[in-house]
Enzyme design. Sequence first.
Site, short mmCIF file in Angstrom:
data_model
loop_
_atom_site.label_atom_id
_atom_site.label_comp_id
_atom_site.label_asym_id
_atom_site.label_seq_id
_atom_site.Cartn_x
_atom_site.Cartn_y
_atom_site.Cartn_z
N TYR A 1 0.72 -1.38 0.13
CA TYR A 1 0.47 -0.23 0.19
C TYR A 1 0.90 1.22 0.07
CZ TYR A 1 -3.95 2.80 1.78
OH TYR A 1 -4.64 3.89 1.23
N LYS B 1 0.75 4.45 -2.84
CA LYS B 1 0.89 5.98 -2.30
C LYS B 1 1.99 6.47 -2.86
CE LYS B 1 -4.13 4.74 -1.87
NZ LYS B 1 -4.74 5.31 -2.16
P1 NAP Z 1 -13.73 1.93 0.80
O1 NAP Z 1 -15.03 2.54 1.87
O2 NAP Z 1 -12.52 0.81 0.81
O3 NAP Z 1 -13.90 2.25 -0.27
C1 NAP Z 1 -13.05 1.87 -1.78
C2 NAP Z 1 -13.74 2.35 -3.35
O4 NAP Z 1 -12.77 2.14 -4.58
C3 NAP Z 1 -14.87 1.95 -3.54
O5 NAP Z 1 -15.83 2.19 -4.18
C4 NAP Z 1 -15.04 0.45 -4.13
O6 NAP Z 1 -15.74 -0.14 -4.82
C5 NAP Z 1 -13.90 1.27 -5.11
N1 NAP Z 1 -12.53 0.62 -5.29
C6 NAP Z 1 -12.09 -0.80 -5.13
N2 NAP Z 1 -11.51 -1.05 -5.69
C7 NAP Z 1 -11.85 -1.18 -6.94
C8 NAP Z 1 -11.75 -1.27 -8.69
N3 NAP Z 1 -10.61 -2.33 -9.34
N4 NAP Z 1 -12.20 -0.45 -9.93
C9 NAP Z 1 -12.86 0.89 -9.42
N5 NAP Z 1 -13.68 0.96 -8.44
C10 NAP Z 1 -12.98 0.49 -7.05
O7 NAP Z 1 -11.92 2.97 1.63
P2 NAP Z 1 -12.13 4.16 1.51
O8 NAP Z 1 -11.29 4.96 3.20
O9 NAP Z 1 -13.29 5.14 1.38
O10 NAP Z 1 -11.05 4.97 0.75
C11 NAP Z 1 -10.37 5.85 -0.69
C12 NAP Z 1 -9.45 6.35 -0.89
O11 NAP Z 1 -8.46 7.07 -0.30
C13 NAP Z 1 -8.49 5.06 -1.69
O12 NAP Z 1 -7.94 5.30 -2.61
C14 NAP Z 1 -7.79 4.97 0.06
O13 NAP Z 1 -6.41 4.29 -0.37
C15 NAP Z 1 -7.55 6.69 0.26
N6 NAP Z 1 -6.98 6.67 1.77
C16 NAP Z 1 -7.89 6.07 2.45
C17 NAP Z 1 -7.71 6.47 3.63
C18 NAP Z 1 -8.77 6.03 5.20
O14 NAP Z 1 -8.05 6.22 6.00
N7 NAP Z 1 -10.01 5.66 4.62
C19 NAP Z 1 -6.10 7.02 4.41
C20 NAP Z 1 -5.94 7.60 3.23
C21 NAP Z 1 -6.34 7.11 1.75
P3 NAP Z 1 -16.94 -1.44 -4.24
O15 NAP Z 1 -18.10 -0.58 -3.03
O16 NAP Z 1 -17.55 -1.59 -5.46
O17 NAP Z 1 -15.68 -2.23 -4.11
#
Ligand code: NAP
Length: 248
Positions: free
Chosen positions: A156, A160
């Site tokens: 990861y 990133k």
């Molecule tokens: P999440 O709740 O797991 O949601 C992930 C989203 O990505 C869902 O809509 C999922 O669709 C979609 N997705 C996954 N694989 C995909 C693919 N191959 N093609 C198209 N869509 C795909 O994650 P989140 O926490 O909202 O995170 C969103 C972004 O922010 C990510 O890039 C993550 O690395 C980054 N981020 C998150 C955090 C945190 O603390 N949450 C911190 C830093 C960075 P489905 O629902 O259809 O699976």
Amino acid sequence: MKLLQNKVAVITGGSRGIGKGIVEVFAKQGAHVAFTYNSSSEAAQALASELSALGTTVRAYKSNAASFEQSQELVDQVLADFGSIDILINNAGITKDNLLMRISEDDFDQVIEVNLKSVFNMTKAVQRTMLKQRHGSIINMSSIVGVQGNAGQTNYAASKAGIIGFSKSVALELGSRNIRCNVIAPGFIETEMTAKLDEETVKSWRDGIPLKRGGTPQDIANTCVYLGSDLSSYMTGQVLHIDGGMYT
Ligand code: NAP
């Protein structure tokens, strides 16, 4: 005045979590939104129809961001449906955490493909349209982990950190055509991704946050509004740390 009135935005991974928050805030700010999902078909369709009541067009598309072909087809379809693309937000991401000693080659490769290769796929797919228009804002979702690393997340963190180098290069290549490319590095945001973590890990993350709370999808979405709108018209190649002060 709505900050994104009539702009067309493509957002990957909009069915839940941070992406869903961005879709909601963008529609409220007057943007027409095309967002993708991978498997959450029902949630995605429900979100699209709920937000269409706001008077902008919001459509959900099933598209695997890790696939070069599907990304190209998606962009062609969005252009046919919406006519232009002003903002691209590469938000889709996954985790497959394990210590280096235990991580499989497949888990390493999958995280790189979905988190990093997807950013290449989508940026390449929208490039021609933005070059012709002579404007565009690309926003890529990195993470605090891409900046400072995290034990158990080599895959990861690599994906990133790669997004940051990619985005700075895009900013240099496309700046002369008024196409901006910036990065958001969220800290600990409460979504399904972080709900997978055990309580002790969550507590140690929270304790380390100067603002003493986890972030919300809206915290990230508001930054996307800024980066997608003309308010940030002189900003490119930057990494914005939206993390309650975790990275200082
Ligand atoms: P999440 O709740 O797991 O949601 C992930 C989203 O990505 C869902 O809509 C999922 O669709 C979609 N997705 C996954 N694989 C995909 C693919 N191959 N093609 C198209 N869509 C795909 O994650 P989140 O926490 O909202 O995170 C969103 C972004 O922010 C990510 O890039 C993550 O690395 C980054 N981020 C998150 C955090 C945190 O603390 N949450 C911190 C830093 C960075 P489905 O629902 O259809 O699976």
